[in-house]
Design an enzyme around this catalytic site. Structure first.
Site, PDB file in Angstrom:
ATOM      1  CG  PHE A 166     -76.645  74.359  17.970  1.00 20.03           C
ATOM      2  CD1 PHE A 166     -75.541  75.155  18.238  1.00 20.03           C
ATOM      3  CD2 PHE A 166     -77.582  74.814  17.059  1.00 20.03           C
ATOM      4  CE1 PHE A 166     -75.373  76.375  17.593  1.00 20.03           C
ATOM      5  CE2 PHE A 166     -77.418  76.040  16.410  1.00 20.03           C
ATOM      6  CZ  PHE A 166     -76.309  76.823  16.685  1.00 20.03           C
ATOM      7  CG  ASP A 168     -84.145  73.229  19.606  1.00 19.26           C
ATOM      8  OD1 ASP A 168     -84.701  73.223  18.489  1.00 19.26           O
ATOM      9  OD2 ASP A 168     -83.089  73.862  19.834  1.00 19.26           O
ATOM     10  CE  LYS A 202     -80.964  74.545  11.270  1.00 24.31           C
ATOM     11  NZ  LYS A 202     -80.620  74.373  12.663  1.00 24.31           N
TER      12      LYS A 202
HETATM   13  C1  LIG Z   1     -80.282  75.392  13.710  1.00 23.98           C
HETATM   14  C2  LIG Z   1     -80.751  75.150  15.082  1.00 23.98           C
HETATM   15  C3  LIG Z   1     -81.083  76.206  15.946  1.00 23.98           C
HETATM   16  C4  LIG Z   1     -80.836  77.649  15.582  1.00 23.98           C
HETATM   17  O1  LIG Z   1     -81.642  78.060  14.538  1.00 23.98           O
HETATM   18  P1  LIG Z   1     -81.296  79.463  13.796  1.00 23.98           P
HETATM   19  O2  LIG Z   1     -82.410  79.605  12.803  1.00 23.98           O
HETATM   20  O3  LIG Z   1     -79.945  79.308  13.192  1.00 23.98           O
HETATM   21  O4  LIG Z   1     -81.312  80.512  14.823  1.00 23.98           O
HETATM   22  C5  LIG Z   1     -81.605  75.904  17.182  1.00 23.98           C
HETATM   23  N1  LIG Z   1     -81.793  74.629  17.560  1.00 23.98           N
HETATM   24  C6  LIG Z   1     -81.498  73.578  16.770  1.00 23.98           C
HETATM   25  C7  LIG Z   1     -81.763  72.187  17.236  1.00 23.98           C
HETATM   26  C8  LIG Z   1     -80.950  73.802  15.502  1.00 23.98           C
HETATM   27  O5  LIG Z   1     -80.627  72.768  14.729  1.00 23.98           O
END
Ligand SMILES: *Cc1c(COP(=O)(O)O)cnc(C)c1O
Length: 405
Positions: free
Chosen positions: A140, A225, A254
Site C-alpha cells: 500500500f 516506503d 503518518k
Molecule cells: C498510510 C500509508 C500511505 C498513505 O499515506 P496517506 O497519508 O494516507 O496519503 C502510504 N504508504 C504506506 C506504507 C502507508 O501506510
C-alpha cells in the site's frame, strides 16, 4: 443566522461523500492514549489515528510547538522558505542516510514525489526504455492514481480508467519473484520494510538485502516506503536501521507530524538533483505550522528513552496478547515490531477481524484491522504500561465476547 447544527453520526450520511464507514461514536477530546466521545465515554487508544498520533493526543511538546508557531507565521508557499522547514530538514538529514528533503502533506504525496523522481532520474541518466517500477502484492502506497497503481491491491486502482503504465508486482519476501521481473528496464523497486495495510508482514532481512543487491546490479533505485514504519514506530527512527539496508529514497509521513498533516521524501544529493526547479511542487509542502510540529515530534521521539520505550512496550503488548490467546485461542501469531503489531487470527477466526475491532470499541478500546485476518495495534509510542494493561483488559473482554458469539 443559521440554527446551531446538531452534530450526530447521522449527519455524516447526510453531508459526507460515502467513501468511509466510520464507527457510530464521535470522539471529541483526547489526552495521551485516552479519548472521550460526545457522551463522555472514555476509550483507550491502541489505534493512534492509524500509526499517526505517535506521541498520543495533545502531547505538550506538540501543543507548545503548534501554539508558538501559530502566533508567528502560518503559511508562505514555496516562493519563500521558512525556518521550521529548514530546521526539520536539517534534523532529518542529520538523523538518516539522506542529504536532501522534499516536504509535502501526506504519505501518498511523498510517494508520488518519489515515483516521479525515479522516473525522471532514469530518463536523465539512461533512456526512455528504463521506466519500469517493481512493487509488491498486498503493498500500500497511498490513494492518488499513481500510488494506488504501484500499490498491490487492484481493487483500489480498478474502475478509474487507464492506469499509469510500466508498473509490475512481485511477491513480497520472495526474491526469486523479483529476479524473474527485474531487468535493465527497471528504474526502481518500491517496498515497505514491514507491509502495513497488507497485514503487518515484516520483510525478511535477507529479502531486503537481496533487493538492495538487485537494484545495484541493474542500476535501479531502492525506495523504502516508511510512511507507516517510520519515526520511531519500530524502535529505531526508521525501520531500515533495523535491517542494515540503506534505500536510495525513503518516504515518511503518518507519525512524523504526530497528528498534524505532513510528509517528506528523503534522498541523496545525487538523486535529488533530478528534481530541478519547476519539476515538482506543492502549495502547502514545508508549511511552517506542520514543520514546527514535526520538528518537536522528531526532537521528542529520536531519543534513547523513547526508542527503547517502544521495544519495552512491545514486550508488554506481546505478553498480554499471549495471555489472552492462552485463554481464548484466537491468534495464530503476533507479527510486527515495536508499536506496529498485528495479531493474526487463526483458521477458526479467519476473515473476522472487523468483529474484534467492533467488540473492542464496545468495551472501550480503539484497535485497528489490517485486512480481514489481522487485528492491528499502532498506539502512541509513549503509551504507559498502565494504559497498555488497562487497554488489554478491555481487549480481553472483547475477545471473550467474539468467542462466545
Ligand atoms: C498510510 C500509508 C500511505 C498513505 O499515506 P496517506 O497519508 O494516507 O496519503 C502510504 N504508504 C504506506 C506504507 C502507508 O501506510
Amino acid at each position: 443566522m443559521t440554527a446551531e447544527i446538531q452534530v450526530t453520526r447521522a449527519l455524516f450520511d447526510d453531508v459526507m461523500v460515502p467513501n468511509y464507514a466510520p464507527a457510530k461514536l464521535i470522539p471529541v477530546k483526547g489526552q495521551g492514549a485516552r479519548v472521550w466521545d460526545q457522551e463522555g465515554r472514555e476509550y483507550i487508544d491502541f489505534a493512534g489515528g492509524i500509526a499517526v498520533s505517535s506521541l498520543g493526543h495533545c502531547h505538550p511538546a506538540l501543543v507548545n510547538a503548534l501554539k508558538t508557531q501559530a502566533e508567528k507565521l502560518w503559511h508562505l508557499s514555496n516562493v519563500l522558505t521558512n525556518e521550521p522547514a529548514l530546521r526539520l530538514a536539517k534534523k532529518l538529514v542529520d538523523a538518516t542516510f539522506a542529504e536532501k528533503v522534499y516536504f509535502c502533506n501526506s504519505g501518498a504525496e511523498a510517494n508520488e514525489a518519489a515515483f516521479k523522481l525515479v522516473r525522471r532520474w532514469a530518463l536523465d541518466n539512461f533512456d526512455e526504455s528504463k521506466q519500469e517500477i517493481i512493487s509488491f502484492g498486498k503493498s500500500f502506497h497511498g490513494r492518488t492514481f499513481f500510488t494506488v497503481t504501484v500499490g498491490g491491491q487492484a481493487s483500489y486502482s480498478d474502475g478509474f480508467g487507464p492506469k499509469p503504465g510500466a508498473i509490475v508486482h512481485a511477491e513480497f519476501n520472495n526474491l526469486d519473484s523479483v529476479k524473474a521481473l527485474i531487468s535493465d528496464k527497471t528504474c526502481a523497486i518500491v517496498v515497505e520494510p514491514i507491509q502495513g495495510e497488507g497485514g503487518i508482514i515484516p520483510g525478511d532481512a535477507a529479502f531486503l538485502k537481496g533487493l538492495r543487491e538487485l537494484c545495484d546490479q541493474h542500476n535501479a533505485l531502492l525506495v523504502f516506503d516508511e510512511v507507516q514504519t517510520g519515526v520511531g514506530r519500530t524502535g529505531q527512527l526508521y525501520a531500515y536501521m533495523n535491517y542494515g539496508v540503506t534505500p536510495d529514497i525513503l518516504t515518511t509521513a503518518k507519525s512524523l507530524g504526530g497528528g498534524f498533516p505532513v510528509g517528506a521524501m528523503l534522498t541523496t544529493t545525487a538523486i535529488a538533483q533530478h528534481l530541478k526547479v519547476g519539476t515538482h511542487g506543492s502549495t502547502y509542502g514545508g508549511n511552517p505550522l506542520a514543520c514546527a510540529v514535526a520538528e518537536a515530534a522528531i526532537d521528542t521521539i529520536n531519543t534513547p528513552e523513547v526508542l527503547e520505550g517502544v521495544l519495552k512496550n512491545e514486550a508488554i503488548f506481546r505478553e498480554c496478547l499471549a495471555t489472552i490467546n492462552a485463554e481464548h485461542k484466537v491468534f495464530a501469531e503476533v507479527r510486527g515490531k515495536g508499536m506496529l503489531l498485528g495479531a493474526v487470527l487463526n483458521e477458526q477466526y479467519k476473515g473476522r477481524s472487523r468483529e474484534f475491532f467492533l467488540a473492542a470499541a464496545d468495551h472501550g478500546l480503539f484497535a485497528l484491522v489490517a485486512g480481514t485476518d489481522v487485528v492491528r495495534f499502532a498506539p502512541s509510542l509513549v503509551i504507559t504500561e498502565a494504559e497498555i494493561r488497562e487497554g488489554m483488559k478491555r481487549f480481553a473482554s472483547a475477545v471473550a465476547q467474539v468467542v462466545k458469539g
